[in-house]
Design an enzyme around this catalytic site. Structure first.
Site, PDB file in Angstrom:
ATOM      1  N   ARG B 231       0.854  -1.175   0.000  1.00 27.24           N
ATOM      2  CA  ARG B 231       0.000   0.000   0.000  1.00 27.24           C
ATOM      3  C   ARG B 231       0.888   1.223   0.000  1.00 27.24           C
ATOM      4  O   ARG B 231       2.105   1.120   0.189  1.00 27.24           O
ATOM      5  CB  ARG B 231      -0.923  -0.001   1.219  1.00 27.24           C
ATOM      6  CG  ARG B 231      -0.194   0.188   2.528  1.00 27.24           C
ATOM      7  CD  ARG B 231      -1.151   0.129   3.704  1.00 27.24           C
ATOM      8  NE  ARG B 231      -2.012   1.291   3.770  1.00 27.24           N
ATOM      9  CZ  ARG B 231      -1.735   2.400   4.482  1.00 27.24           C
ATOM     10  NH1 ARG B 231      -0.608   2.485   5.164  1.00 27.24           N
ATOM     11  NH2 ARG B 231      -2.569   3.410   4.504  1.00 27.24           N
ATOM     12  N   ASN B 233       1.490   5.242   1.518  1.00 25.29           N
ATOM     13  CA  ASN B 233       1.138   6.248   2.510  1.00 25.29           C
ATOM     14  C   ASN B 233       1.884   7.522   2.124  1.00 25.29           C
ATOM     15  O   ASN B 233       2.827   7.472   1.344  1.00 25.29           O
ATOM     16  CB  ASN B 233       1.520   5.760   3.913  1.00 25.29           C
ATOM     17  CG  ASN B 233       0.807   6.556   4.986  1.00 25.29           C
ATOM     18  OD1 ASN B 233      -0.097   7.348   4.710  1.00 25.29           O
ATOM     19  ND2 ASN B 233       1.236   6.365   6.224  1.00 25.29           N
ATOM     20  N   TYR B 324      -2.255  16.024  11.847  1.00 26.17           N
ATOM     21  CA  TYR B 324      -1.568  14.779  12.189  1.00 26.17           C
ATOM     22  C   TYR B 324      -0.350  14.558  11.300  1.00 26.17           C
ATOM     23  O   TYR B 324       0.710  14.142  11.758  1.00 26.17           O
ATOM     24  CB  TYR B 324      -2.538  13.601  12.052  1.00 26.17           C
ATOM     25  CG  TYR B 324      -1.865  12.259  12.036  1.00 26.17           C
ATOM     26  CD1 TYR B 324      -1.245  11.755  13.184  1.00 26.17           C
ATOM     27  CD2 TYR B 324      -1.826  11.488  10.875  1.00 26.17           C
ATOM     28  CE1 TYR B 324      -0.612  10.520  13.162  1.00 26.17           C
ATOM     29  CE2 TYR B 324      -1.197  10.257  10.843  1.00 26.17           C
ATOM     30  CZ  TYR B 324      -0.595   9.778  11.985  1.00 26.17           C
ATOM     31  OH  TYR B 324       0.034   8.567  11.962  1.00 26.17           O
ATOM     32  N   LYS B 325      -0.484  14.876  10.011  1.00 28.94           N
ATOM     33  CA  LYS B 325       0.622  14.664   9.095  1.00 28.94           C
ATOM     34  C   LYS B 325       1.711  15.744   9.257  1.00 28.94           C
ATOM     35  O   LYS B 325       2.787  15.618   8.684  1.00 28.94           O
ATOM     36  CB  LYS B 325       0.117  14.617   7.655  1.00 28.94           C
ATOM     37  CG  LYS B 325      -0.626  13.303   7.332  1.00 28.94           C
ATOM     38  CD  LYS B 325      -1.205  13.309   5.924  1.00 28.94           C
ATOM     39  CE  LYS B 325      -1.973  12.019   5.619  1.00 28.94           C
ATOM     40  NZ  LYS B 325      -1.098  10.859   5.380  1.00 28.94           N
TER      41      LYS B 325
END
Lengths: 318, 354
Positions: B231, B233, B324-325
């Site tokens: 995946r 991110n 958050y990032k």
């Protein structure tokens, strides 16, 4: 297991170890090494019969350190769906079979300080591969092996020779019975118990251990129960509109595969959770150990490898 | 899978830096193969897992472990980080079998995917490993750690781009039982070591409530040998800095205040992690590979579709996710920059350049 994932193997040897048990040695057809695995792993063996394909899961009993061949032991189940009878009666040395890559639903806990293995009958097979690991890692372990008659099982001499005082044998026809309560009561903290065999043995071990205060995380059971037979029913696939008949000895999964579908699945024993399928309408007769009691009561999902319809028709979200 | 996915030997650049003078940059070829993570103009969490099956050919996704032009730079950066902080590589003692599983998987995969750079010769348990890019040639005994200069996991992960973690599987749960973590997006191996799957994902907003982690864990517990999955991110990083660790927050946290309209194209980077998950055969553990790619906004804007789409994704990203990032502070400056490259034209489906 879809066709893409299957490994062609040749039957290199068949050993009759008792009137009911045969050991099959399987070598890769292409000569390359087989996938490595961990003790307690199983493979799904696909056999191409004349009328239908049989697909049964079997524990690997050969050494995890051996990649030139796998070995499985198969007990003939005359009341079963035909896979074990096919292996006993129709498969010859040189025949081709297919196996899935190994998967492990019954692994040793690496943090265990001591490991107690309790086997009943053919339930010895996953322990045979685990015992190689326990010995290689110099772990503290004991094997308790119960069986009916000494001529009904072939692994006794080997187990006695390789594991000495760590192996304990209980021959019920001679009046020797395995007492799980006694074994479990005398174990130190940090011990893990593993049980494989008939349902009655598993229930007794798990119940005893819980009653003695063992944490659930230290109790491990593998029940190789074949899918049960039952009344025939019709399965309707909502997306394609296909209607398929499931006979008394078939499973939904078998019927789907025989009709060209390749649903996700792994253990074929209602344990791993891969074949969980949403039910649109219909009543389900659940036989799995995976879904929660709450979900089972709702009839909203089913494990198509073992569970059956309680109604005449069941519509699945497939 | 690696057998079919043999990749032409990548041209490897001389060492560039991910700190200090930040000489890192992407060549036009590296930009074309950048794993741009947005398949649509909007973004939300999902489990978004697909088979890591050697496709598409020639892409960064095809090799088991992608080796690219930054190989020497990233390996040099890893050595620097480990010299300053040896705790970036830790493996709990009962994971030795998983260490050897990792070594075998990486050596066989690299030798199959990049035969010009790596080779492995096996004679029973006597193995000879050759890494021509780092000028390494070692003969050792498989499963005998005394015959290698380092423990097997550290030995091999000092030679492969990306961070790696090892996860033991017990009690229907995965645990963070080891790792090599030197190019992480603000998380700490030393802090997370020994945690279970839910614990180490604790800080992630929204996903717990969405049930993402229950589904992901259930899926991973049945991950099969030989069928890895992947995946993507993403986040944003200021400067092409690989080591954005909590341990070194004092060195990079302040960078976020240095973004201006004049330098944003050069300093703001999209950071993408190509994450792949592997069931290890003998240990029954899971290897998690987190391969980090960095691209500046200037470089990104050389692909018109990406500039348009990233502008829309970033603009519409909810506040809590941007917070958050870690880029909520400089997001407006990046948006101003990207808006100049977004004419409102429709974008084609999928992440590849047009």
């Amino acid at each position: 297991m879809s066709a893409v994932d299957s490994i062609p193997v040749r039957v290199a040897a068949i050993e009759t170890v008792s009137p009911f048990i045969k050991t099959f040695t399987l070598e890769p057809t292409d000569g390359g090494p087989l996938p490595a695995f961990s003790g307690g792993s199983h493979v799904v063996v696909t056999m191409q019969g004349r009328d239908k394909n049989h697909r049964n899961p079997y524990s690997l009993m050969s050494s995890p350190y051996e990649r030139r061949f796998y070995q499985i032991s198969v007990r003939r189940e005359d009341d079963g769906r035909g896979g074990s009878k096919f292996l006993h009666g129709n498969v010859r040395v040189g025949d081709q079979l297919f196996v899935s890559p190994p998967a492990n639903l019954f692994a040793l806990n690496e943090l265990g300080r001591r490991h107690i293995l309790i086997a009943g009958g053919i339930g010895i097979t996953p322990f045979l591969s685990q015992l190689y690991e326990l010995r290689a890692q110099d772990s503290d372990y004991a094997l308790h092996y119960a069986y009916r008659r000494a001529d009904d099982t072939a692994f006794l001499d080997r187990l006695a020779a390789e594991h000495g005082e760590r192996a304990h044998f209980y021959e019920s026809s001679q009046g020797h019975y395995l007492d799980p309560g006694r074994i479990l009561a005398e174990q130190p903290l940090g011990t893990h118990v593993y049980v494989c065999g008939p349902e009655g043995l598993i229930d007794t071990v798990v119940t005893r251990a819980r009653r003695l205060g063992w944490p659930a995380s230290h109790i491990h059971a593998e029940e190789f129960a074949a899918p049960p037979s039952g009344r025939p029913f019709t399965v309707v696939l909502d997306k394609s509109g296909d209607e398929l008949e499931v006979g008394p000895d078939d499973t939904v999964l078998d019927v789907l595969e025989d009709n060209g579908y390749a649903p996700d699945c792994s253990c074929r024993g209602g344990v791993c959770g891969e074949c969980e399928t949403a039910v649109i309408t219909g009543e389900i007769e659940h036989h799995d150990d995976y879904l929660s009691e709450e979900v089972k009561r709702e009839h909203s999902r089913m494990m198509i490898c073992v569970s059956r319809a309680a109604s005449e028709r069941v519509v699945l979200d497939l | 899978m690696s057998e079919q996915a043999t990749v032409a030997a990548p041209r490897v650049k001389p060492v560039e830096t991910f700190r200090g003078d930040f000489t890192y940059s992407n060549s036009p070829e590296a930009i074309r193969r950048f794993p741009f993570p947005f398949h649509r103009d909007d973004y939300m969490y999902s489990v978004n897992i697909e088979p890591h099956d050697g496709t598409p050919p020639g892409s960064a996704y095809a090799p088991a472990f992608d080796i690219d032009e930054h190989y020497l730079s990233e390996m040099a950066e890893r050595r620097t980080v480990l010299e300053e902080d040896p705790k970036r590589c830790q493996v709990l003692p009962y994971m030795m079998e998983a260490q050897w599983d990792t070594l075998e998987l990486m050596m066989t995969s690299l030798a199959a995917d990049y035969p010009e750079h790596f080779s492995l010769t096996r004679d029973g348990d006597t193995w000879t490993w050759e890494n021509r890019l780092l000028d390494i040639r070692d003969t050792f005994t498989f499963k005998d750690a005394d015959t290698l200069p380092l423990e097997p996991f550290e030995y091999i992960t000092r030679q492969v781009q990306g961070d790696f973690t090892l996860h033991g599987q017990r009690n229907d749960m995965l645990y963070m039982d080891g790792g090599m973590v030197t190019c992480q997006a603000d998380w700490s191996l030393d802090f997370d070591l020994g945690m279970n799957f839910y614990e180490w994902h604790g800080p992630v907003p929204r996903a717990h409530e969405m049930g993402v982690f229950e589904r992901a864990l259930k899926y991973l517990l049945t991950l099969k040998v030989g069928s890895p999955v992947r995946r993507l991110n993403w986040t944003m990083t200021v400067n092409p800095r690989m080591d954005t660790s909590p341990e070194n927050y004092d060195k990079w946290g302040i960078d976020r205040a240095t973004i201006t309209p004049d330098n944003v194209g050069e300093l703001a980077h999209l950071r993408v992690e190509l994450q792949s998950l592997w069931r290890l055969p003998r240990s029954n553990a899971i290897l998690f590979s987190i391969r980090c790619y960095l691209i500046s906004m200037e470089e990104l804007a050389t692909v018109p579709k990406w500039a348009r789409r990233f502008h829309r994704v970033l603009r519409d990203l909810p506040e809590d996710l941007a917070d958050y990032k870690g880029f909520i502070g400089f997001r407006p400056t990046v948006l101003d920059y990207l808006a100049r490259h977004d004419d409102g034209a429709a974008t084609s489906p999928g992440g590849a350049p047009d």
